[in-house]
Design a protein around this motif. Structure first.
Motif, PDB file in Angstrom:
ATOM      1  N   GLU A 183       0.827  -1.208   0.000  1.00 21.63           N
ATOM      2  CA  GLU A 183       0.000   0.000   0.000  1.00 21.63           C
ATOM      3  C   GLU A 183       0.856   1.250   0.000  1.00 21.63           C
ATOM      4  O   GLU A 183       0.516   2.255  -0.637  1.00 21.63           O
ATOM      5  CB  GLU A 183      -0.942  -0.012   1.204  1.00 21.63           C
ATOM      6  CG  GLU A 183      -2.038  -1.059   1.088  1.00 21.63           C
ATOM      7  CD  GLU A 183      -2.869  -1.178   2.351  1.00 21.63           C
ATOM      8  OE1 GLU A 183      -2.545  -0.474   3.338  1.00 21.63           O
ATOM      9  OE2 GLU A 183      -3.830  -1.968   2.358  1.00 21.63           O
ATOM     10  N   LYS A 184       1.980   1.202   0.709  1.00 22.62           N
ATOM     11  CA  LYS A 184       2.899   2.334   0.702  1.00 22.62           C
ATOM     12  C   LYS A 184       3.490   2.545  -0.681  1.00 22.62           C
ATOM     13  O   LYS A 184       3.497   3.662  -1.218  1.00 22.62           O
ATOM     14  CB  LYS A 184       4.018   2.097   1.721  1.00 22.62           C
ATOM     15  CG  LYS A 184       5.155   3.112   1.650  1.00 22.62           C
ATOM     16  CD  LYS A 184       4.662   4.507   1.985  1.00 22.62           C
ATOM     17  CE  LYS A 184       5.790   5.507   1.918  1.00 22.62           C
ATOM     18  NZ  LYS A 184       5.336   6.893   2.215  1.00 22.62           N
ATOM     19  N   LEU A 185       3.980   1.487  -1.296  1.00 21.42           N
ATOM     20  CA  LEU A 185       4.605   1.606  -2.613  1.00 21.42           C
ATOM     21  C   LEU A 185       3.605   2.017  -3.679  1.00 21.42           C
ATOM     22  O   LEU A 185       3.950   2.731  -4.631  1.00 21.42           O
ATOM     23  CB  LEU A 185       5.267   0.274  -2.992  1.00 21.42           C
ATOM     24  CG  LEU A 185       6.434  -0.176  -2.101  1.00 21.42           C
ATOM     25  CD1 LEU A 185       6.947  -1.536  -2.540  1.00 21.42           C
ATOM     26  CD2 LEU A 185       7.570   0.853  -2.134  1.00 21.42           C
ATOM     27  N   ASP A 186       2.338   1.593  -3.513  1.00 21.26           N
ATOM     28  CA  ASP A 186       1.303   1.919  -4.492  1.00 21.26           C
ATOM     29  C   ASP A 186       0.628   3.257  -4.222  1.00 21.26           C
ATOM     30  O   ASP A 186      -0.225   3.693  -4.996  1.00 21.26           O
ATOM     31  CB  ASP A 186       0.239   0.808  -4.524  1.00 21.26           C
ATOM     32  CG  ASP A 186       0.792  -0.521  -5.036  1.00 21.26           C
ATOM     33  OD1 ASP A 186       1.852  -0.504  -5.693  1.00 21.26           O
ATOM     34  OD2 ASP A 186       0.188  -1.568  -4.750  1.00 21.26           O
ATOM     35  N   GLU A 201      -2.321   2.092   6.933  1.00 24.29           N
ATOM     36  CA  GLU A 201      -1.849   2.096   8.312  1.00 24.29           C
ATOM     37  C   GLU A 201      -0.713   1.106   8.459  1.00 24.29           C
ATOM     38  O   GLU A 201      -0.543   0.189   7.636  1.00 24.29           O
ATOM     39  CB  GLU A 201      -2.986   1.715   9.270  1.00 24.29           C
ATOM     40  CG  GLU A 201      -3.453   0.275   9.086  1.00 24.29           C
ATOM     41  CD  GLU A 201      -4.627  -0.098   9.974  1.00 24.29           C
ATOM     42  OE1 GLU A 201      -5.407   0.808  10.331  1.00 24.29           O
ATOM     43  OE2 GLU A 201      -4.763  -1.298  10.302  1.00 24.29           O
ATOM     44  N   LYS A 202       0.074   1.299   9.500  1.00 18.86           N
ATOM     45  CA  LYS A 202       1.083   0.304   9.847  1.00 18.86           C
ATOM     46  C   LYS A 202       1.324   0.353  11.346  1.00 18.86           C
ATOM     47  O   LYS A 202       1.160   1.390  11.992  1.00 18.86           O
ATOM     48  CB  LYS A 202       2.386   0.505   9.074  1.00 18.86           C
ATOM     49  CG  LYS A 202       3.077   1.828   9.218  1.00 18.86           C
ATOM     50  CD  LYS A 202       4.400   1.807   8.442  1.00 18.86           C
ATOM     51  CE  LYS A 202       5.104   3.163   8.469  1.00 18.86           C
ATOM     52  NZ  LYS A 202       4.572   4.078   7.454  1.00 18.86           N
ATOM     53  N   PHE A 203       1.683  -0.821  11.894  1.00 19.62           N
ATOM     54  CA  PHE A 203       1.948  -0.958  13.316  1.00 19.62           C
ATOM     55  C   PHE A 203       3.440  -1.206  13.532  1.00 19.62           C
ATOM     56  O   PHE A 203       4.091  -1.884  12.735  1.00 19.62           O
ATOM     57  CB  PHE A 203       1.161  -2.136  13.902  1.00 19.62           C
ATOM     58  CG  PHE A 203      -0.305  -1.875  14.041  1.00 19.62           C
ATOM     59  CD1 PHE A 203      -0.837  -1.409  15.238  1.00 19.62           C
ATOM     60  CD2 PHE A 203      -1.171  -2.102  12.977  1.00 19.62           C
ATOM     61  CE1 PHE A 203      -2.201  -1.181  15.373  1.00 19.62           C
ATOM     62  CE2 PHE A 203      -2.530  -1.868  13.096  1.00 19.62           C
ATOM     63  CZ  PHE A 203      -3.046  -1.404  14.297  1.00 19.62           C
ATOM     64  N   ARG A 204       3.950  -0.681  14.647  1.00 19.93           N
ATOM     65  CA  ARG A 204       5.346  -0.892  14.974  1.00 19.93           C
ATOM     66  C   ARG A 204       5.538  -0.802  16.485  1.00 19.93           C
ATOM     67  O   ARG A 204       4.763  -0.159  17.196  1.00 19.93           O
ATOM     68  CB  ARG A 204       6.235   0.145  14.277  1.00 19.93           C
ATOM     69  CG  ARG A 204       6.007   1.570  14.755  1.00 19.93           C
ATOM     70  CD  ARG A 204       6.660   2.573  13.829  1.00 19.93           C
ATOM     71  NE  ARG A 204       6.413   3.948  14.274  1.00 19.93           N
ATOM     72  CZ  ARG A 204       6.492   5.025  13.489  1.00 19.93           C
ATOM     73  NH1 ARG A 204       6.821   4.890  12.215  1.00 19.93           N
ATOM     74  NH2 ARG A 204       6.261   6.219  13.964  1.00 19.93           N
ATOM     75  N   LYS A 257      -2.515   7.076   7.577  1.00 20.78           N
ATOM     76  CA  LYS A 257      -2.532   8.171   6.611  1.00 20.78           C
ATOM     77  C   LYS A 257      -3.899   8.237   5.959  1.00 20.78           C
ATOM     78  O   LYS A 257      -4.450   7.219   5.537  1.00 20.78           O
ATOM     79  CB  LYS A 257      -1.453   7.977   5.544  1.00 20.78           C
ATOM     80  CG  LYS A 257      -1.180   9.219   4.714  1.00 20.78           C
ATOM     81  CD  LYS A 257       0.191   9.166   4.071  1.00 20.78           C
ATOM     82  CE  LYS A 257       0.556  10.504   3.467  1.00 20.78           C
ATOM     83  NZ  LYS A 257       1.938  10.513   2.914  1.00 20.78           N
ATOM     84  N   GLN A 258      -4.454   9.449   5.884  1.00 16.41           N
ATOM     85  CA  GLN A 258      -5.764   9.676   5.287  1.00 16.41           C
ATOM     86  C   GLN A 258      -5.710  10.942   4.443  1.00 16.41           C
ATOM     87  O   GLN A 258      -5.381  12.010   4.953  1.00 16.41           O
ATOM     88  CB  GLN A 258      -6.837   9.831   6.375  1.00 16.41           C
ATOM     89  CG  GLN A 258      -6.976   8.646   7.301  1.00 16.41           C
ATOM     90  CD  GLN A 258      -7.956   8.910   8.431  1.00 16.41           C
ATOM     91  OE1 GLN A 258      -8.634   9.925   8.468  1.00 16.41           O
ATOM     92  NE2 GLN A 258      -8.028   7.988   9.378  1.00 16.41           N
TER      93      GLN A 258
END
Length: 249
Positions: free
Chosen positions: A81-84, A90-93, A111-112
């Motif tokens: 999703e980031k690359l596209d 969203e991402k969790f860390r 991100k929205q």
């Protein structure tokens, strides 16, 4: 007084997915990133040091180390999703600062419509060890909305730890616009290792001769900051440290 996030329950293929909606109190912020070379870093950092104070939580030189463990699905949804350039993602860390992994936070970055937000909650070292051992029950029993959402994503979407991302950050602050300027250097990857609490983990440098400049702000970017971060010939571009490090899997 803070208000806990509401929890929405939906289903995907019959599996309940509990999503804690971001609290209204969390503002969405603008975020721009540039990848700059070492010469540009030298010129820019000297300029910023003359104009803005360092983050007071940093060391005497204004810098601190950031170590993060990122999670993703078996299909690398967060990476794809980031690359596209997916509009809502969203991402969790897990993240700690400096050399002491005793104070760790679970973070969800989302991100929205081009704006970014982040929610976080403290997680103990013992809880992290349980999590990495595949024992997730404490998340559901915690009563913490972010933990409960994370549990649902671990179970429903198959989130699993993917890679460690480590770098040294120099951070500057400017109160008007709630601006934060960061220079992230020596970006390294754990090469798929997920034992991010281990100080003996081997790291490989993921970006050679490069620094990532990030500028974050609320509703407006003051002209002083706009002029100060100018790097001739550089354009704002997507530059994900997580994506860079995943190239070495």
């Amino acid at each position: 007084m803070t208000t806990a996030a509401a929890t929405t329950v939906t289903t995907t293929m019959g599996i309940p997915i509990m999503t804690a909606n971001p609290p209204e109190a969390i503002p969405l912020r603008h975020e721009y990133k540039h990848q700059i070379n070492l010469r540009e870093d030298l010129v820019l950092s000297q300029r910023l040091r003359k104009l803005f104070p360092h983050d007071p939580h940093a060391g005497a030189d204004g810098c601190y180390r950031v170590t993060s463990l990122y999670f993703d699905t078996p299909y690398d949804s967060a990476l794809r999703e980031k690359l596209d350039g997916v509009n809502r993602r969203e991402k969790f860390r897990l993240r700690y600062y400096g050399a002491d992994p005793s104070f760790i936070r679970l973070e969800k970055k989302f991100k929205q419509n081009g704006l970014c937000g982040k929610r976080s909650a403290r997680m103990t070292a013992e809880q992290v060890q349980s999590l990495l051992a595949g024992e997730y029950g404490f998340l559901l029993d915690s009563g913490e909305p972010l933990f409960i959402e994370f549990y649902s994503k671990l179970q429903g979407k198959g989130l699993r730890p993917k890679t460690i991302v480590r770098y040294d950050r120099e951070a500057f602050l400017y109160a008007p616009g709630n601006v934060r300027i960061t220079l992230d250097r020596d970006i390294c990857t754990g090469l798929g290792n997920v034992d991010f609490q281990n100080p003996d983990t081997f790291y490989l440098r993921a970006l050679e001769q490069s620094t990532v400049l990030e500028v974050k702000y609320d509703a407006f970017l003051p002209e002083l900051v706009r002029m100060a971060v100018q790097v001739p010939g550089r354009q704002a571009a997507a530059c994900s440290k997580y994506a860079v490090c995943r190239r070495f899997d």
